[in-house]
Design a protein around this motif. Sequence first.
Motif, PDB file in Angstrom:
ATOM      1  N   PHE A 266       0.752  -1.193   0.091  1.00 20.29           N
ATOM      2  CA  PHE A 266      -0.050  -0.112  -0.119  1.00 20.29           C
ATOM      3  C   PHE A 266       0.765   1.206   0.021  1.00 20.29           C
ATOM      4  O   PHE A 266       0.450   2.263  -0.736  1.00 20.29           O
ATOM      5  CB  PHE A 266      -0.969   0.077   1.089  1.00 20.29           C
ATOM      6  CG  PHE A 266      -2.144  -1.140   1.093  1.00 20.29           C
ATOM      7  CD1 PHE A 266      -3.184  -0.823   0.366  1.00 20.29           C
ATOM      8  CD2 PHE A 266      -2.102  -2.219   1.520  1.00 20.29           C
ATOM      9  CE1 PHE A 266      -4.299  -1.712   0.146  1.00 20.29           C
ATOM     10  CE2 PHE A 266      -3.212  -3.120   1.857  1.00 20.29           C
ATOM     11  CZ  PHE A 266      -4.378  -2.767   0.852  1.00 20.29           C
ATOM     12  N   THR A 272       3.678  -2.986   4.591  1.00 27.01           N
ATOM     13  CA  THR A 272       2.381  -4.010   4.584  1.00 27.01           C
ATOM     14  C   THR A 272       2.568  -5.047   3.830  1.00 27.01           C
ATOM     15  O   THR A 272       1.484  -5.907   3.570  1.00 27.01           O
ATOM     16  CB  THR A 272       1.132  -3.260   3.679  1.00 27.01           C
ATOM     17  OG1 THR A 272       1.497  -2.666   2.429  1.00 27.01           O
ATOM     18  CG2 THR A 272       0.771  -1.787   4.530  1.00 27.01           C
ATOM     19  N   VAL A 281      -1.342  -7.272   5.020  1.00 26.43           N
ATOM     20  CA  VAL A 281      -2.789  -6.382   5.433  1.00 26.43           C
ATOM     21  C   VAL A 281      -3.659  -6.369   4.046  1.00 26.43           C
ATOM     22  O   VAL A 281      -3.262  -6.343   2.977  1.00 26.43           O
ATOM     23  CB  VAL A 281      -2.020  -5.009   5.682  1.00 26.43           C
ATOM     24  CG1 VAL A 281      -3.459  -4.287   5.833  1.00 26.43           C
ATOM     25  CG2 VAL A 281      -1.326  -4.726   6.866  1.00 26.43           C
ATOM     26  N   LYS A 283      -7.536  -4.865   3.008  1.00 24.20           N
ATOM     27  CA  LYS A 283      -8.363  -3.690   3.142  1.00 24.20           C
ATOM     28  C   LYS A 283      -9.677  -3.751   2.216  1.00 24.20           C
ATOM     29  O   LYS A 283      -9.601  -4.526   1.478  1.00 24.20           O
ATOM     30  CB  LYS A 283      -7.515  -2.364   2.592  1.00 24.20           C
ATOM     31  CG  LYS A 283      -6.277  -2.029   3.800  1.00 24.20           C
ATOM     32  CD  LYS A 283      -5.583  -0.647   3.326  1.00 24.20           C
ATOM     33  CE  LYS A 283      -4.748  -0.602   4.439  1.00 24.20           C
ATOM     34  NZ  LYS A 283      -4.098   0.905   4.388  1.00 24.20           N
ATOM     35  N   SER A 284     -10.505  -3.156   2.979  1.00 25.30           N
ATOM     36  CA  SER A 284     -11.636  -2.814   2.107  1.00 25.30           C
ATOM     37  C   SER A 284     -11.714  -1.663   1.298  1.00 25.30           C
ATOM     38  O   SER A 284     -11.793  -0.563   1.902  1.00 25.30           O
ATOM     39  CB  SER A 284     -12.981  -2.745   2.928  1.00 25.30           C
ATOM     40  OG  SER A 284     -14.077  -2.279   2.521  1.00 25.30           O
ATOM     41  N   TRP A 285     -11.943  -1.704  -0.040  1.00 23.09           N
ATOM     42  CA  TRP A 285     -11.672  -0.657  -0.757  1.00 23.09           C
ATOM     43  C   TRP A 285     -13.077  -0.244  -1.565  1.00 23.09           C
ATOM     44  O   TRP A 285     -13.424  -1.212  -2.297  1.00 23.09           O
ATOM     45  CB  TRP A 285     -10.507  -0.919  -1.977  1.00 23.09           C
ATOM     46  CG  TRP A 285     -10.253   0.228  -2.666  1.00 23.09           C
ATOM     47  CD1 TRP A 285     -10.479   1.512  -2.741  1.00 23.09           C
ATOM     48  CD2 TRP A 285      -9.531  -0.049  -3.991  1.00 23.09           C
ATOM     49  NE1 TRP A 285     -10.197   2.258  -3.787  1.00 23.09           N
ATOM     50  CE2 TRP A 285      -9.416   1.467  -4.688  1.00 23.09           C
ATOM     51  CE3 TRP A 285      -9.043  -1.001  -4.765  1.00 23.09           C
ATOM     52  CZ2 TRP A 285      -8.799   1.509  -5.898  1.00 23.09           C
ATOM     53  CZ3 TRP A 285      -8.312  -0.914  -6.050  1.00 23.09           C
ATOM     54  CH2 TRP A 285      -8.111   0.305  -6.507  1.00 23.09           C
ATOM     55  N   ALA A 294      -8.599   3.158   1.718  1.00 24.89           N
ATOM     56  CA  ALA A 294      -9.201   1.748   1.864  1.00 24.89           C
ATOM     57  C   ALA A 294      -9.032   1.584   3.429  1.00 24.89           C
ATOM     58  O   ALA A 294      -8.014   1.956   4.140  1.00 24.89           O
ATOM     59  CB  ALA A 294      -8.294   0.832   1.071  1.00 24.89           C
ATOM     60  N   VAL A 295      -9.771   0.546   4.040  1.00 28.33           N
ATOM     61  CA  VAL A 295      -9.886   0.554   5.514  1.00 28.33           C
ATOM     62  C   VAL A 295      -9.477  -0.831   5.743  1.00 28.33           C
ATOM     63  O   VAL A 295     -10.013  -1.913   5.019  1.00 28.33           O
ATOM     64  CB  VAL A 295     -11.268   0.662   6.195  1.00 28.33           C
ATOM     65  CG1 VAL A 295     -11.390   0.256   7.559  1.00 28.33           C
ATOM     66  CG2 VAL A 295     -11.734   1.963   5.804  1.00 28.33           C
ATOM     67  N   THR A 296      -8.528  -1.084   6.759  1.00 22.56           N
ATOM     68  CA  THR A 296      -7.798  -2.384   7.038  1.00 22.56           C
ATOM     69  C   THR A 296      -9.088  -3.277   7.673  1.00 22.56           C
ATOM     70  O   THR A 296      -9.472  -2.820   8.727  1.00 22.56           O
ATOM     71  CB  THR A 296      -6.876  -2.047   8.210  1.00 22.56           C
ATOM     72  OG1 THR A 296      -5.728  -1.499   7.354  1.00 22.56           O
ATOM     73  CG2 THR A 296      -6.275  -3.609   8.476  1.00 22.56           C
ATOM     74  N   GLU A 299      -5.144  -8.503   9.288  1.00 24.26           N
ATOM     75  CA  GLU A 299      -3.693  -8.450   9.365  1.00 24.26           C
ATOM     76  C   GLU A 299      -3.377  -9.731   9.679  1.00 24.26           C
ATOM     77  O   GLU A 299      -3.657 -10.455  10.486  1.00 24.26           O
ATOM     78  CB  GLU A 299      -3.256  -7.371  10.073  1.00 24.26           C
ATOM     79  CG  GLU A 299      -3.484  -5.949   9.709  1.00 24.26           C
ATOM     80  CD  GLU A 299      -2.863  -5.064  10.662  1.00 24.26           C
ATOM     81  OE1 GLU A 299      -1.497  -5.203  10.722  1.00 24.26           O
ATOM     82  OE2 GLU A 299      -3.298  -4.056  11.210  1.00 24.26           O
ATOM     83  N   ASP A 349     -15.843  -3.641   6.305  1.00 21.56           N
ATOM     84  CA  ASP A 349     -15.409  -2.800   7.523  1.00 21.56           C
ATOM     85  C   ASP A 349     -16.527  -2.598   8.323  1.00 21.56           C
ATOM     86  O   ASP A 349     -16.182  -2.361   9.714  1.00 21.56           O
ATOM     87  CB  ASP A 349     -14.634  -1.853   7.202  1.00 21.56           C
ATOM     88  CG  ASP A 349     -15.504  -0.624   6.385  1.00 21.56           C
ATOM     89  OD1 ASP A 349     -16.028  -1.197   5.542  1.00 21.56           O
ATOM     90  OD2 ASP A 349     -15.537   0.736   6.412  1.00 21.56           O
TER      91      ASP A 349
END
Length: 822
Positions: A266, A272, A281, A283-285, A294-296, A299, A349
């Motif tokens: 990222f 990452t 990691v 993420k929600s994109w 984008a939100v993790t 992990e 998320d």
Amino acid sequence: MSMKPAASIIATARLFFICSIINTRLLSSVAAFAPSKLLQKSFRNVSFSSHHHQKIMSPPASSTTTAAAATTSIDDPHLWLEEVLGTKQLEWVNKINSDCLSTIGDPTQTSTYTRIKSILDSQDKIPHAYRINDKFYYNFWQDETHVQGIWRKTTLESFKSSDTPTEWTTVLDIDALDPPTTDTAKTWVWHGSILLDEGPTNTKCDRALIKLSPGGSDADICREFCLSTETFVDPNGDEQGFEITTPAKTRISYRSRNECLVGTDFHHDKSTLTDSGYPRVVKSWKRGTPLSEAVTVFEAQQTDIAANMYSYHDRGYVHEFQLRSITFYTSQYLYRALPVEGVAGVTADMEEVPFREVPIPEDAELGTFANTALVTLRSDLDIGGKSFKAGSMVALPMPELMENDWTNAVAMFTPTLSRSLSSSTETKDYIILKILEDVRTKLEFWKYCSETQSWSKQLCSDGEEDGSIPVGQDVAVSSHCRNSEADNTLWLWRDGYLVPDTLEIATAEDCCKSTEFVKAKPAMFNADGLIVEQHFTTSKDGTRIPYFVMRKKDLKMDGSNAVLLDAYGGFEISLLPGYSAGVGAGWLERGGIKVIANIRGGGEYGPTWHQAALKSKRYKCFEDIEAVAQALIDSGLTSREKLACIGGSNGGLLVGNLITRPIASSLFGAAVCQVPLLDMKRYNKLLAGASWMGEYGNPDTEDWKFLRNHSPYHLLRHDILSKPEMDDDGVLGEPTESTNPDWKCPKTLFTTSTRDDRVHPGHARKMVASLLEEAGKEKAPTVLYWENTEGGHGGAADNSQRAHMWALTYNFLAQALDLESS
């Protein structure tokens, strides 16, 4: 609609490997280009390259730093060659490449190159086409006109027609795209398509994520594509397409139309990524937002191989998984079931349904079929009063598995000493198991009853009376549709070492008994008078080792025949029969003999066969290949001067050991070592190497005591040439049996790629430098090296490069073994 992303990032990597293998299968009949394992699940939502056989990953090569090298012992005078793109290093490569061509000759000026190039470009190849939506069958194709390839489509009627040529419509022309600007890469290489699945309420797929690699590396970019307009979706336009333009080892899949789950580098600083260079990691994109926002959502640990998160529709159910790939063979699955409408209505998320760990052994693999869990075991399991052997496939209701209740578990496959599960294929109502019995294929069919959620084995078989097919031949099935739950129709493929591919339409409903002929590939080399035999020999510890021989029926057993012995011996990969026109045109037609050895470390007899040569037991696969070589000599088929070995990637490690071990090096007159691992002290620090410690061991621990014993670079420099030991950290034991003052290196050709970001080209570079500069002509009379500047781990990016590499290889072998040159 069933759209299952790969069960893990490792499984996705397997498919990457599969695609590169099929691209070269016309040339080499062995899966010999990458540490990898078979993809076990449906292929609809993984990067897909449209190939019929279902037979890892790190920063781009240019990111290899000299800083890492500077921290290592200065006792290694060849360490500087690990800097991939340095000016001095590339000058060295160009000089050694030039010496190679001066010795062997320009392969493009030979009939071997012309033959292989024509085979690769042939319009007579059978297109591997799979249906998307209700009408069109899509295929990726390369030939002399479409050098990098086109994604194209046709109707089934046109595809089946024997009266007129198939009418193809180009969907995407890779050659027409602006070229990449990444390092030495000059062309884009197709890495496949990932389709959008919105479940049973919306059966039309109109979007795909297209993966393209600069120069053939594992790192790629991603652009969203509209199947309706057949154009890329502009990320800055009204539809705000998903797009990642910086090449990376990205893993991405749709969660819904407006959300992707993505793992990548990222911040472009590896923060990452795991130690293996894969996404750590996920993420929600959301559509219309920059990737930076984008939100993790998940992990993994830094020392894991990778993190992955994926969701998919499966026959009316929605499954969502988080997965830690801990090692190459161990994983932790977390799971939650979602309502069909939930995955589209709530982003990852914001979803409140918690994940729970799936209670299965860490070395087991998990998939689903409707609401059934499919657990493939790599070790024995005793649970709930039931016992299941390693190598079994077990089915049980997913809700019961989550409660660790195995009461209703059914073993769909149980291995024996001679019987193993090779792969499985799904249709709407069936699972088809491809089973090996002493490396001969059988198909078994299991039917699912959705009302009772139960399975029943169908009483049918394919081929001869015992259900297997003839020696040296193979059969494979795949859904004709990227949506495997669309119906029960199958593509049925048949081929063999000497038998060209045929394609038929079949159905799982009658176990493929009634088939409709679709296409046949014409013979691409002259197989008249050739036969295939299967033999067995006994390894040093008494284990029975199978091998196949392709030869002229009436040859003399006087030791005068040129034989090329091929093997892999790792990562549970099985070497099965398949038509290889490149082997035929480049080797068999010249009078050469090809031998395929099914040594331990592979998957021909299931997990136990693989584990028999794992880590400290790796020497077993070397003993196996030595036993096969000795059997070939003892039978009179060949002699030391006329016997060569070949292998790539893990097979290159095998060859590296064969040319340095005292027994093996006295058995072979020549060797070809392709994209190899050779420095096993540093392999885990180079590119994707850390991901393979589950296979080889960790050289930074006590494992180095056994790893050193099969590190060709150390065997050569320290045991054979008596150079000072590198990295002596008190762990090293005594010199190995390779200490041999009379050692002489077989005539050897090393090949690799500058763009290989999976197995570092430094392995081959350093080994060659040591042989040329330290062993010298007295101990290493013929050592040649070819490094392609494109091509990734497959060694070539297009058909011209593939033809060049293989013509060079076969011409070298012909010269080395005194066979007819071409």
